[in-house]
Design an enzyme around this catalytic site. Structure first.
Site, short mmCIF file in Angstrom:
data_model
loop_
_atom_site.label_atom_id
_atom_site.label_comp_id
_atom_site.label_asym_id
_atom_site.label_seq_id
_atom_site.Cartn_x
_atom_site.Cartn_y
_atom_site.Cartn_z
N ASP A 22 36.21 33.56 62.67
CA ASP A 22 35.28 34.19 63.86
C ASP A 22 35.64 35.47 64.26
OD1 ASP A 22 37.97 33.72 64.91
OD2 ASP A 22 37.44 31.97 65.88
N LEU A 47 40.81 31.84 62.55
CA LEU A 47 40.21 31.22 63.68
C LEU A 47 40.99 31.57 64.78
CD1 LEU A 47 39.16 27.80 62.06
CD2 LEU A 47 37.65 29.60 62.54
N HIS A 48 40.57 31.98 65.82
CA HIS A 48 41.26 32.34 66.84
C HIS A 48 40.53 32.48 68.19
CE1 HIS A 48 39.67 36.35 66.47
NE2 HIS A 48 40.11 36.63 67.70
N ARG A 49 39.26 32.57 68.26
CA ARG A 49 38.41 32.53 69.53
C ARG A 49 38.65 31.33 70.42
NH1 ARG A 49 35.80 37.04 69.88
NH2 ARG A 49 35.63 38.45 67.94
#
Length: 372
Positions: free
Chosen positions: A289, A213-215
Site C-alpha cells: 500500500d 502494508l502500513h496504511r
C-alpha cells in the site's frame, strides 16, 4: 574591495523514510555547487530511530544539521510541534528557500512556517492527487501545493492536476520522478547483492512475493488486517511470502495475537532501502500500500498489486505495472495469480523517470532554469 556574495542557502525538511529517498539525490547534486549552503532538518516525525538511521546510512545522506525530535502523536500534535520547533531554525538560518518533500505531516508544517515568514517554498513531488479526502496525505498534498512557490512535479498528470486547481503554470516545473534517481543510483549494488542469493531468514530460496502494508485503512481495523494476512497465508501455498513489517503493523498483529501459519510466510524486521530494492528486484510480485513501491516496480517492470481503492500515482497503472486491488482474499488471490512472474521486459519507459530529476531541480533552484 567588493564583499563576498552570500551563498544561496537551501533548507531541506524531512521527517519520514519516503522523504529520505527524495532528499538523497538532491543532497548529492547540491553538494556539487560551491556557492550553495544546504541545511538539512530532520523533524523526527518517523520516531523509530533505528529505521531512520538505517535509511540515512543506506542512502549516504549527510547527518542532519538539526533534529526536532518530534516523535509520535496525533496529526494535530505532530504538525503543531513541528511548526513550533521549526520556526526558530528558520529565523536563525535565514534560508533563501525551504524544500519540502512528499506528503507527510512534516511537509505542510514546514511549508506553512516558511510561507508565513516570507521564505520561498519548493515542493518536491507536487501535484499528486488521489481524490480521497479521507487520507491525511491528500490534505497535506493540497495544502503544501497551495503554499509553495516552486512545484516540482514527477509526471504530466501531476501538472494537469495543478492546472485544474488554478495554480499558475509559471510555478510548475516538470522535473520527473526523484524517487527513481535514488533507485538508479543504487541499482548496480542491489543487482550485485541479488546475485549473492537471499540472506538467512529470507525464506527458503524459491520464487517469492514481497509484501509491505502500513496504511491505517489496511492495518488499524482488525477485520481488514485479518483478511489481508489470511490472503497472504493462502498465497504462501504457491509462493514464499517475504513481509518486512512496519512497526505500526507489527503492533497491530501482536494485538491480534497473530502468528504466521507456516514457514512459507516470513515476517522480517524493517530493512534498509538497498535491501528492500534487492528483494523487489528478485521477486515475482509485490503486494503493497506504499506509494514509492508502485513507482519502483513500474520502473523495473515488476508486477505490483496496491491494496487501495485509489492511487495518487495513476501513471503506474496506465503506463506501469501496478494494479489496484480490494483488501479481500478472493480479489488478492485472483489478482496475484494473474500477475506474478509476468514481468514487463523491457520495463515501461515513463517520461523523465530517468535518474536526472534532482539535476533538473537544482538547475531551477540555482540557475533559474525553466522545466516544461
Amino acid at each position: 574591495m567588493r564583499g563576498r556574495r552570500r551563498p544561496l542557502t537551501i533548507l531541506s525538511v524531512v521527517g519520514a523514510r519516503p522523504n529520505f529517498m527524495k532528499l538523497a539525490p538532491l543532497a548529492r547534486q547540491l553538494a556539487t555547487r560551491r556557492q550553495v549552503r544546504h541545511v538539512i532538518v530532520h523533524t523526527g516525525q518517523h520516531y523509530d530511530r533505528e529505521m531512520s538511521d538505517a535509511f540515512l546510512q543506506g542512502l549516504a545522506i549527510p547527518r542532519p544539521d538539526c533534529d526536532l525530535v518530534v516523535g509520535s502523536g496525533s496529526h494535530a500534535q505532530q504538525t503543531a510541534t513541528i511548526m513550533q520547533r521549526f520556526e526558530p531554525i528558520c529565523l536563525r538560518v535565514r534560508p533563501d528557500v525551504v524544500v519540502v518533500y512528499g506528503d507527510v505531516n512534516s511537509t505542510p508544517a514546514a511549508a506553512l512556517v516558511a510561507a508565513k515568514l516570507g521564505i520561498r517554498v519548493a515542493h518536491v513531488e507536487a501535484g499528486l492527487r488521489s481524490g480521497d479526502w479521507s487520507m491525511p496525505e491528500e490534505i497535506n498534498r493540497v495544502l503544501t501545493d497551495r503554499l509553495s512557490d516552486l512545484l516540482f512535479t514527477p509526471s504530466r498528470d501531476a501538472g494537469e492536476n495543478l492546472r485544474v486547481e488554478g495554480i499558475s503554470a509559471d510555478r510548475v516545473y516538470f522535473v520527473g520522478n526523484i524517487m527513481i534517481d535514488s533507485l538508479v543510483a543504487l541499482l548496480p549494488e542491489a543487482r550485485q547483492r541479488n546475485g549473492q542469493g537471499r540472506r538467512r531468514g529470507e525464506g527458503g530460496g524459491g520464487p517469492y512475493v514481497v509484501v509491505t502494508l502500513h496504511r491505517p485503512s489496511n492495518v488499524d481495523d482488525p477485520a481488514t488486517l485479518r483478511e489481508l494476512v489470511d490472503a497472504l497465508a493462502e498465497l504462501g501455498a504457491e509462493r514464499e511470502i517475504l513481509f518486512p513489517v512496519h512497526p505500526r503493523t507489527r503492533a497491530r498483529l501482536r494485538a491480534m495475537a497473530w502468528e504466521p501459519p507456516s514457514e512459507r510466510l516470513t515476517l522480517l524486521d524493517p530493512i534498509p532501502y538497498l535491501d528492500m530494492l534487492r528483494l523487489v528486484l528478485g521477486s515475482d510480485l509485490v503486494i503493497t500500500d506504499s506509494g514509492g513501491l508502485q513507482e519502483e516496480t513500474s520502473f523495473r517492470g515488476v508486477p505490483c498489486l496496491t491494496v487501495r481503492p485509489d492511487t495518487e500515482r495513476p501513471i503506474t497503472c496506465t503506463a506501469g505495472t501496478n494494479r489496484l486491488v480490494a483488501p479481500n482474499r478472493e480479489a488478492i488471490h485472483a489478482a496475484a495469480r494473474a500477475a506474478w512472474g509476468r514481468r514487463r521486459d523491457p520495463p515501461p519507459a515513463i517520461e523523465r523517470w530517468d535518474g536526472s530529476a534532482a539535476e533538473r531541480i537544482v538547475a531551477v533552484l540555482c540557475d533559474g532554469a525553466r522545466m516544461d
